[in-house]
Design a protein around this motif. Structure first.
Motif, PDB file in Angstrom:
ATOM      1  N   ASN A 156       6.124   5.789   6.051  1.00 23.05           N
ATOM      2  CA  ASN A 156       5.722   4.555   5.358  1.00 23.05           C
ATOM      3  C   ASN A 156       5.320   4.824   3.906  1.00 23.05           C
ATOM      4  N   ALA A 157       6.191   5.571   3.214  1.00 23.87           N
ATOM      5  CA  ALA A 157       6.001   5.861   1.779  1.00 23.87           C
ATOM      6  C   ALA A 157       4.709   6.621   1.511  1.00 23.87           C
ATOM      7  N   GLY A 158       4.246   7.409   2.510  1.00 18.80           N
ATOM      8  CA  GLY A 158       3.053   8.220   2.330  1.00 18.80           C
ATOM      9  C   GLY A 158       1.790   7.604   2.901  1.00 18.80           C
ATOM     10  N   LEU A 159       1.871   6.401   3.469  1.00 23.04           N
ATOM     11  CA  LEU A 159       0.685   5.725   4.009  1.00 23.04           C
ATOM     12  C   LEU A 159       0.328   6.203   5.404  1.00 23.04           C
ATOM     13  N   GLY A 160       1.313   6.753   6.135  1.00 21.54           N
ATOM     14  CA  GLY A 160       1.071   7.152   7.509  1.00 21.54           C
ATOM     15  C   GLY A 160       1.322   6.014   8.478  1.00 21.54           C
ATOM     16  N   VAL A 202       2.448  11.690  -2.582  1.00 25.15           N
ATOM     17  CA  VAL A 202       3.558  10.861  -2.127  1.00 25.15           C
ATOM     18  C   VAL A 202       3.312   9.384  -2.447  1.00 25.15           C
ATOM     19  N   ILE A 203       2.088   8.919  -2.208  1.00 30.20           N
ATOM     20  CA  ILE A 203       1.768   7.510  -2.458  1.00 30.20           C
ATOM     21  C   ILE A 203       1.966   7.170  -3.928  1.00 30.20           C
ATOM     22  N   PHE A 204       1.458   8.006  -4.810  1.00 30.90           N
ATOM     23  CA  PHE A 204       1.533   7.740  -6.246  1.00 30.90           C
ATOM     24  C   PHE A 204       2.976   7.740  -6.732  1.00 30.90           C
ATOM     25  N   SER A 205       3.755   8.710  -6.276  1.00 30.40           N
ATOM     26  CA  SER A 205       5.154   8.786  -6.706  1.00 30.40           C
ATOM     27  C   SER A 205       5.944   7.575  -6.243  1.00 30.40           C
ATOM     28  N   ASN A 206       5.677   7.112  -5.035  1.00 27.82           N
ATOM     29  CA  ASN A 206       6.374   5.919  -4.543  1.00 27.82           C
ATOM     30  C   ASN A 206       5.890   4.646  -5.240  1.00 27.82           C
ATOM     31  N   ARG A 207       4.618   4.602  -5.611  1.00 27.49           N
ATOM     32  CA  ARG A 207       4.129   3.458  -6.385  1.00 27.49           C
ATOM     33  C   ARG A 207       4.802   3.430  -7.753  1.00 27.49           C
ATOM     34  N   MET A 208       5.053   4.606  -8.318  1.00 27.92           N
ATOM     35  CA  MET A 208       5.694   4.667  -9.628  1.00 27.92           C
ATOM     36  C   MET A 208       7.094   4.048  -9.591  1.00 27.92           C
ATOM     37  N   VAL A 260     -12.016  -4.623  13.430  1.00 32.39           N
ATOM     38  CA  VAL A 260     -12.700  -4.084  12.252  1.00 32.39           C
ATOM     39  C   VAL A 260     -11.851  -4.270  10.993  1.00 32.39           C
ATOM     40  N   PHE A 261     -10.531  -4.165  11.151  1.00 29.26           N
ATOM     41  CA  PHE A 261      -9.633  -4.293  10.008  1.00 29.26           C
ATOM     42  C   PHE A 261      -9.099  -5.715   9.917  1.00 29.26           C
ATOM     43  N   SER A 262      -8.377  -5.984   8.853  1.00 27.69           N
ATOM     44  CA  SER A 262      -7.580  -7.212   8.808  1.00 27.69           C
ATOM     45  C   SER A 262      -6.261  -6.921   9.516  1.00 27.69           C
ATOM     46  N   ASN A 263      -5.467  -7.932   9.748  1.00 25.18           N
ATOM     47  CA  ASN A 263      -4.300  -7.773  10.617  1.00 25.18           C
ATOM     48  C   ASN A 263      -3.164  -6.974   9.991  1.00 25.18           C
ATOM     49  N   THR A 264      -3.108  -6.932   8.680  1.00 26.55           N
ATOM     50  CA  THR A 264      -2.018  -6.200   8.014  1.00 26.55           C
ATOM     51  C   THR A 264      -2.571  -5.312   6.903  1.00 26.55           C
ATOM     52  N   GLY A 265      -1.820  -4.280   6.546  1.00 25.93           N
ATOM     53  CA  GLY A 265      -2.158  -3.440   5.397  1.00 25.93           C
ATOM     54  C   GLY A 265      -3.016  -2.229   5.705  1.00 25.93           C
ATOM     55  N   TRP A 266      -3.250  -1.916   6.991  1.00 25.55           N
ATOM     56  CA  TRP A 266      -4.121  -0.806   7.350  1.00 25.55           C
ATOM     57  C   TRP A 266      -3.313   0.323   7.991  1.00 25.55           C
ATOM     58  N   TYR A 267      -3.532   1.550   7.478  1.00 26.15           N
ATOM     59  CA  TYR A 267      -2.751   2.706   7.924  1.00 26.15           C
ATOM     60  C   TYR A 267      -3.656   3.927   8.101  1.00 26.15           C
ATOM     61  N   TYR A 317      -5.109   1.921  -3.165  1.00 33.24           N
ATOM     62  CA  TYR A 317      -3.700   2.055  -3.543  1.00 33.24           C
ATOM     63  C   TYR A 317      -2.898   1.017  -2.766  1.00 33.24           C
ATOM     64  N   ALA A 318      -2.265   0.116  -3.483  1.00 29.61           N
ATOM     65  CA  ALA A 318      -1.462  -0.909  -2.830  1.00 29.61           C
ATOM     66  C   ALA A 318      -0.271  -0.274  -2.114  1.00 29.61           C
ATOM     67  N   ASP A 319       0.304  -1.013  -1.203  1.00 27.71           N
ATOM     68  CA  ASP A 319       1.489  -0.545  -0.477  1.00 27.71           C
ATOM     69  C   ASP A 319       2.588  -0.222  -1.493  1.00 27.71           C
ATOM     70  N   PRO A 320       3.092   1.022  -1.516  1.00 24.18           N
ATOM     71  CA  PRO A 320       4.093   1.416  -2.520  1.00 24.18           C
ATOM     72  C   PRO A 320       5.398   0.637  -2.431  1.00 24.18           C
ATOM     73  N   ARG A 321       5.618  -0.033  -1.301  1.00 21.54           N
ATOM     74  CA  ARG A 321       6.873  -0.759  -1.137  1.00 21.54           C
ATOM     75  C   ARG A 321       6.815  -2.168  -1.711  1.00 21.54           C
TER      76      ARG A 321
END
Length: 603
Positions: free
Chosen positions: A180-184, A209-215, A193-200, A505-509
């Motif tokens: 998942n682009a480095g998110l796991g 990996v996350i930074f490079s994919n965000r770029m 405890v979390f919201s329904n989406t965006g948690w990894y 860090y927002a989702d790189p995708r």
């Protein structure tokens, strides 16, 4: 007596005489007029020109516009510089129309010249980065001054490492964490405890990996390096060193770093500023890249001590207080939103939570470190009726559960964040994500680290209790925190919640619309740093008094300040240092202990 005869002229002769006299008078008037204008312009441009110039003199709207492929300091009329009596180092701005000195001054009618104040030194050189600086002036270009050029590195420096993900860590199978682009892998929200989406289940060392994919989603990428505000090097430095830290000699540990700087130095982009406009990311602490000798027994590699790397900027999750070529960026949390609404919704939720615990702590003691205050913190948590403890020692599975950790932070007003094995720990960002006010005990845990992402006025969002207050004076944490008024707690908590977007860090995708996340903040900071350096070069400014060992102090200076002096935090950073302005064995030992605890976490 003889009479003088009277001369008479016929009409044609009279007209010729009158016409001749009129032309003589007109010539005289024209000559006087030319002389007047000559003296006027001579006085204005030669006499007044040697002093200060009226700022009201403006270029006409018809002043020339340069094409992108046109040299910044050339003009179609002439390449000469207006002589203003200034020295060579104080020439007029190179984007001003200038005229050849061979022009007949008696024929000058108006000269559209704008001179800049002589108290700002001007340099007439045509630096190779001038085209990039010029893009800032194009107000119609939303990317003006923000373009990033990304090196197309050989895959052995990045993607090939992911193919060998099982070998990236001695104790952790990183394969699942690079998905998942480095998110796991996604986290299930079973306990709500979390919201329904965006948690990894994001690994704390996955920033490479996350930074490079965000770029790849950055809106101002360019393939034209000549207009780039900065150059990104997508080298997975953290993953590279992680696979060789244990059981490998220095030749193996240094190999990729040496190959990288050799590759970069041969690129035309490098020659523009000798690498000072280049930056890379390593998702580990700086001490993994600062080996002080060439002994196999020493820790890490020497990437950050290589001459070429000293010119580049390296973004790490923990930087060195005493070195100027690395900068702290947040550890990744578990939350990676795909859109702005996800962030707003989470912030609103954190504002409304009931927080029954005054303070909490998640961590393990450090019995082998006599300077650690964790023992005192754990003891006070156990004795307090308003303190919550989540022990992270052997056999405590809850401490390794993102759900358990976030649930405790969400139910606490204050979250204690002492030093880890090194200055920093991921827990600080997890707690702020939960809207919990962090309590720091050493300025190196946050205040001197994340100056791009956190306010310099640390009292707005955190509480500082010096380590010696616990170590020597046995101060009660509960008593200290209880003294903070309910209203002040509310204000501080709101400040923490407002910081959430720039700490995650927002989702790189995907790409956020209006919010700036940790990636955006870091990239803009790098652009600002390079742009300032370029402007300093153009204007001939130098900072000869810069002392690298005081790097942490420079990061805390206010806008416009350039000099540092004594600071209240000097005692925290006065460890004995070696010739490389590092803490030597203590920093290497901190890095090694960090790895030992990673091993323990997986046992």
């Amino acid at each position: 007596m003889r009479r003088r005869s009277t001369a008479t002229l016929n009409p044609d002769q009279m007209e010729k005489v009158v016409g001749k006299n009129q032309r003589s008078r007109l010539c005289l008037l024209a000559a006087l007029s030319v002389m007047f204008w000559f003296l006027l312009f001579y006085f204005h441009f030669v006499v007044l020109g040697s002093g200060s110039v009226d700022d009201s003199i403006k270029l006409p709207s018809s002043s020339p516009v340069y094409d992108d492929d046109e040299s910044i300091n050339e003009h179609p009329i002439s390449k000469n510089t207006v002589d203003t009596g200034l020295t060579d180092k104080s020439r007029v701005s190179s984007n001003v129309p200038v005229y050849s000195e061979s022009i007949d001054k008696s024929r000058v009618v108006e000269v559209p010249v704008q001179l800049e104040s002589t108290n700002k030194p001007q340099v007439s050189k045509n630096f190779p980065f001038m085209k990039a600086l010029k893009t800032i002036e194009n107000k119609s270009d939303p990317c003006g001054g923000r373009y990033i050029y990304v090196h197309d590195l050989p895959p052995k420096f990045n993607e090939d490492m992911l193919k060998e993900c099982k070998s990236l860590s001695l104790w952790t199978n990183m394969c699942k964490f690079t998905t998942n682009a480095g998110l796991g892998p996604p986290l299930e929200n079973i306990e709500g405890v979390f919201s329904n989406t965006g948690w990894y289940a994001t690994n704390q060392f996955a920033v490479d990996v996350i930074f490079s994919n965000r770029m790849k989603q950055y809106e101002c990428l360019t393939k034209d390096s000549s207009i780039a505000a900065a150059v990104f090097v997508p080298f997975y430095a953290g993953l590279d060193i992680a696979r060789y830290l244990w059981g490998y000699n220095i030749s193996v540990r240094d190999a990729a770093s040496l190959e990288l700087v050799d590759w970069l130095s041969k690129r035309p982009e490098w020659s523009v500023m000798g690498g000072k406009d280049h930056f890379l990311v390593a998702g580990r602490i700086t001490w993994d890249f600062r080996r002080l000798s060439d002994l196999d027994s020493d820790w890490g590699n020497k990437l950050l001590f290589l001459p070429a790397a000293r010119n580049m900027s390296m973004l790490v999750v923990e930087s060195s207080p005493w070195n100027a070529n690395d900068f702290g960026i947040p550890y990744p949390t578990y939350f990676h939103p795909a859109k702005d609404a996800d962030v707003f919704s989470w912030q609103d939720r954190m504002r409304k939570l009931d927080r029954p615990w005054l303070f909490s702590f998640a961590g393990a003691p450090r019995p082998d470190n006599p300077k650690s205050i964790r023992g005192q913190i754990i003891e006070q948590c156990k004795k307090s009726k308003v303190g919550k403890l989540l022990e992270c020692d052997f056999g405590e599975s809850k401490c390794h559960s993102p759900s358990s950790i976030m649930q405790m932070f969400q139910s606490s007003l204050f979250c204690l964040q002492p030093q880890g094995d090194s200055y920093t720990r991921r827990s600080a960002f997890d707690s702020m994500l939960a809207g919990c006010i962090p309590v720091f005990f050493h300025p190196g845990s946050a205040y001197t680290q994340y100056t791009w992402h956190l306010p310099k006025n640390y009292s707005k969002y955190s509480v500082f209790i010096p380590e010696d207050d616990l170590r020597k004076r046995n101060i009660s944490i509960e008593e200290r925190l209880s003294q903070i008024s309910v209203e002040d707690v509310k204000v501080m908590r709101e400040a923490v919640i407002s910081l959430i977007p720039q700490l995650i860090y927002a989702d790189p995708r995907f790409r956020l619309e209006t919010l700036k996340d940790a990636f955006d903040v870091a990239v803009q900071a790098i652009i600002n740093k390079v742009t300032k350096l370029r402007n300093d070069i153009v204007e001939g400014r130098t900072n000869d008094n810069f002392v690298e060992e005081n790097s942490w102090k420079y990061e805390l200076l206010e806008e416009g300040q350039r000099e540092v002096g004594a600071h209240e935090w000097d005692p925290f950073f006065s460890k004995p240092k070696d010739a490389n302005a590092d803490s030597g064995e203590s920093s290497a030992e901190a890095a090694k202990n960090s790895w030992k605890n990673e091993q323990r976490d997986k046992s």
